[in-house]
Design a protein around this motif. Structure first.
Motif, short mmCIF file in Angstrom:
data_model
loop_
_atom_site.label_atom_id
_atom_site.label_comp_id
_atom_site.label_asym_id
_atom_site.label_seq_id
_atom_site.Cartn_x
_atom_site.Cartn_y
_atom_site.Cartn_z
N SER A 209 20.82 -3.78 -8.55
CA SER A 209 19.78 -3.14 -7.78
C SER A 209 18.45 -3.60 -8.30
N GLY A 210 17.39 -2.86 -8.02
CA GLY A 210 16.22 -3.06 -8.82
C GLY A 210 14.93 -3.33 -8.15
N GLY A 211 14.19 -4.27 -8.73
CA GLY A 211 12.84 -4.54 -8.36
C GLY A 211 11.87 -3.63 -9.12
N ALA A 212 12.38 -2.81 -10.05
CA ALA A 212 11.51 -1.86 -10.73
C ALA A 212 10.67 -2.53 -11.81
N ARG B 176 16.63 6.68 -14.19
CA ARG B 176 17.34 6.86 -12.92
C ARG B 176 17.13 8.25 -12.31
N THR B 177 16.65 9.22 -13.11
CA THR B 177 16.38 10.55 -12.57
C THR B 177 14.94 10.67 -12.06
N HIS B 178 14.17 9.61 -12.21
CA HIS B 178 12.76 9.59 -11.78
C HIS B 178 11.91 10.60 -12.55
N THR B 179 12.32 10.96 -13.76
CA THR B 179 11.57 11.96 -14.53
C THR B 179 11.09 11.43 -15.89
N ASN B 180 11.88 10.60 -16.55
CA ASN B 180 11.57 10.18 -17.91
C ASN B 180 11.08 8.73 -17.95
N PRO B 181 9.90 8.47 -18.55
CA PRO B 181 9.43 7.10 -18.70
C PRO B 181 10.39 6.30 -19.60
N VAL B 182 10.77 5.12 -19.16
CA VAL B 182 11.72 4.33 -19.94
C VAL B 182 11.14 3.96 -21.30
N LEU B 183 9.83 3.87 -21.40
CA LEU B 183 9.21 3.53 -22.67
C LEU B 183 9.53 4.57 -23.73
N GLN B 184 9.52 5.84 -23.34
CA GLN B 184 9.87 6.91 -24.28
C GLN B 184 11.35 6.86 -24.64
N LEU B 185 12.20 6.55 -23.66
CA LEU B 185 13.64 6.48 -23.93
C LEU B 185 13.96 5.33 -24.88
N ILE B 186 13.26 4.21 -24.74
CA ILE B 186 13.48 3.08 -25.65
C ILE B 186 13.09 3.45 -27.08
N CYS B 187 11.96 4.14 -27.22
CA CYS B 187 11.54 4.57 -28.56
C CYS B 187 12.53 5.56 -29.16
N SER B 188 13.05 6.46 -28.34
CA SER B 188 14.04 7.43 -28.82
C SER B 188 15.33 6.74 -29.25
N THR B 189 15.77 5.74 -28.48
CA THR B 189 16.99 5.01 -28.82
C THR B 189 16.81 4.24 -30.11
N TYR B 190 15.63 3.70 -30.33
CA TYR B 190 15.33 2.97 -31.57
C TYR B 190 15.55 3.87 -32.79
N SER C 50 0.80 -1.22 0.00
CA SER C 50 0.00 0.00 0.00
C SER C 50 0.82 1.26 0.00
N GLY C 51 2.15 1.10 0.06
CA GLY C 51 2.98 2.29 0.24
C GLY C 51 3.24 3.05 -1.03
N GLY C 52 2.99 2.40 -2.20
CA GLY C 52 3.23 3.09 -3.45
C GLY C 52 4.70 3.31 -3.70
N GLY C 53 4.99 4.04 -4.74
CA GLY C 53 6.39 4.35 -5.06
C GLY C 53 7.05 3.22 -5.81
N SER C 54 8.12 3.54 -6.52
CA SER C 54 8.86 2.54 -7.28
C SER C 54 9.80 1.78 -6.38
N ASP D 33 4.47 1.44 -17.98
CA ASP D 33 4.29 2.89 -18.10
C ASP D 33 4.72 3.64 -16.85
N SER D 34 4.74 2.97 -15.71
CA SER D 34 5.11 3.63 -14.46
C SER D 34 6.60 3.50 -14.15
N THR D 35 7.35 2.85 -15.03
CA THR D 35 8.79 2.66 -14.81
C THR D 35 9.54 3.86 -15.36
N LEU D 36 10.31 4.52 -14.47
CA LEU D 36 11.04 5.74 -14.85
C LEU D 36 12.53 5.48 -14.90
#
Length: 488
Positions: free
Chosen positions: A61-64, A212-226, A44-48, A207-210
């Motif tokens: 590390s991890g668990g994200a 390392r800066t906790h600002t950018n969704p990794v999904l967008q970064l993957i598309c940009s890298t592609y 119930s605590g929320g957060g990544s 969609d909730s995975t950000l």
């Protein structure tokens, strides 16, 4: 204990965290938050759950990412099906708790599985997990190396020279797959919408995975890298083009492979984008190497297994020689795991046939290694790399019985290679002769045979529908490796 329980975590979670932290309450809280989130066992605590991961810039590390668990000792992210950490050997916190001094439980033999055989005996692990609290001095490399139990050293005396020759070849430039493929199979090009749809269908909650800066969704970064590659390589056009080509091939291949394989690769890819770019390029290149090898022959597929094992060994070397590396934040980037591994790849990678050497050489945060550090790392790497382990992995991959098995080795490619390779050689007089296999090899040895049943564990045999498919014993897997790489 009361302080941890007051945060909403369960008795078992608190007990395990205190054990892992050596009684350090602050570190135990860090472990609990990293593994179970900020609100305790009830979720119930929320957060990544990626707290330390985002700060440290390392993969330890991890668990994200769903489908993974983070090691409570070194924080390496492992897949759910992994019973123990591939870096430090710590049992999964999701598995039944076993006393630290107890021997690992023996698995129950089932069809298509194995336990260590008399031919290549697996000794109990003697690795000591890295310390979890307080300042830690870098261990003496000689003592670290002496403490390691090598599977090859435990093999029968008559088998050790063969294992040593195979190891010498695999840990050499001749076994390197670190080069851009000149001709890749055609894969479908994908739009950004198609990429997102595919990943969302395979990885729940992505969609909730950000980052390392906790600002950018990794999904967008993957598309940009592609489309554009990784920003760190903008001034390195050759490496950048390899990154783009690799990313496009990886995602295009994921569109057409099995769901099980797709989920495994995408999970690794997503987790890497919660780390630094040094880790991102390594994972992209690693997945590219495996997927591009699948469409080639048996030799390239085996080298994919070799590359995976080399990465596991590099993780162990990094952890053993730098016990505090996984704790470092961006204030000390040169001491972080990803950048230490860049240093190892740059200096000893060419000699050991590691991948991603060129990209590692451009890592601005990779620390310089002294001659003693370089020597210690290479000696420890060679000590920990086991051909016996590789033979087990090869046999396990081939012997999978499920129709939807996620394979690296194509069984038809194996049978074809053996048939073509042995077509011009005379068959040995005794089909069970391992010694004869160094000169000639009977293609029938790659299949199950009642007369050779003692080469497998009791009760292990192929399912009826797979009786005419390859089914390797570990002994024959070693012979295949020798034939594959050293027949000339």
């Amino acid at each position: 204990m009361d302080e941890l329980l007051g945060m909403g975590f369960s008795d078992e979670q608190c007990s395990n965290a205190l054990d892992a932290s050596g009684g350090d309450v602050a570190l135990a809280i860090d472990i609990l938050v990293s593994n179970f989130g900020g609100g305790g066992g009830g979720g119930s605590g929320g957060g990544s759950a990626s707290g330390r991961h985002a700060d440290s810039g390392s993969s330890f590390s991890g668990g994200a990412v769903p489908g993974t668990w983070a090691c409570p000792v070194c924080t390496l992210v492992n897949m759910d099906e992994d019973p123990m950490c591939s870096a430090c050997g710590e049992p999964s916190p999701r598995a039944p708790k076993v006393a630290v001094t107890a021997a690992p439980p023996k698995p129950t033999p089932t069809k298509g599985t194995r336990k260590p055989t008399p031919a290549v005996t697996t000794p109990p692990s003697t690795r000591t997990p890295p310390p979890t609290s307080g300042p830690v001095a870098k261990p003496a490399p000689a003592k670290v190396a002496a403490a390691q139990a090598c599977l090859d050293d435990a093999a029968p005396t008559e088998l050790r020279p063969k294992l040593a020759r195979i190891s010498d070849f695999l840990l050499s430039p001749a076994a390197s797959t670190d080069k851009t493929a000149t001709k890749l199979p055609s894969v479908p090009r994908m739009s950004e919408a198609e990429i997102m749809r595919m990943i969302r269908a395979s990885i729940q909650g992505v969609d909730s995975t950000l980052d390392r800066t906790h600002t950018n969704p990794v999904l967008q970064l993957i598309c940009s890298t592609y489309q554009y590659g990784l920003p760190t390589f903008n001034s390195q056009p050759a490496i950048q083009q390899h990154v783009i080509t690799s990313m496009q091939f990886v995602l295009g291949s994921c569109k057409v492979i099995s769901e099980k394989a797709r989920k495994r690769h995408l999970t690794k890819l997503i987790d890497s984008f919660t780390s630094c770019q040094a880790e991102q390029v390594r994972v992209i290149d690693s997945i590219f190497g495996e997927l591009s090898g699948r469409d080639k022959g048996f030799r390239e597929q085996v080298l994919s297994l070799v590359d995976e094992q080399k990465q596991r060994v590099l993780d162990q070397v990094t952890n053993l020689l730098n016990p505090n590396a996984w704790r470092q934040d961006d204030g000390t980037p040169t001491e972080q795991v990803a950048h230490l591994q860049s240093s190892y790849r740059k200096v000893i990678g060419p000699r050991l046939g590691l991948r991603c050497v060129d990209a590692a050489a451009t890592d601005r945060n990779a620390p310089a290694l002294s001659h003693d550090d370089e020597t210690a790392a290479e000696q420890l790497f060679r000590k920990l790399f086991s051909v016996a382990e590789l033979a087990h992995t090869l046999a396990d991959d081939v012997n999978q019985q499920k129709p939807d098995a996620d394979r690296v080795i194509n069984r038809d490619a194996l049978a074809k290679w053996v048939g073509e390779t042995t077509a011009k050689t005379a068959k040995p007089k005794s089909t069970g002769s391992s010694a004869a296999a160094t000169a000639t090899f009977d293609p029938n040895l790659i299949y199950w045979d009642e007369d050779r049943a003692k080469e497998w564990d009791e009760g292990v045999r192929p399912n009826p529908e797979n009786e005419y498919q390859p089914f390797l014993s570990v002994k024959i897997a070693v012979d295949l490796l020798h034939l594959l790489f050293l027949r000339n």
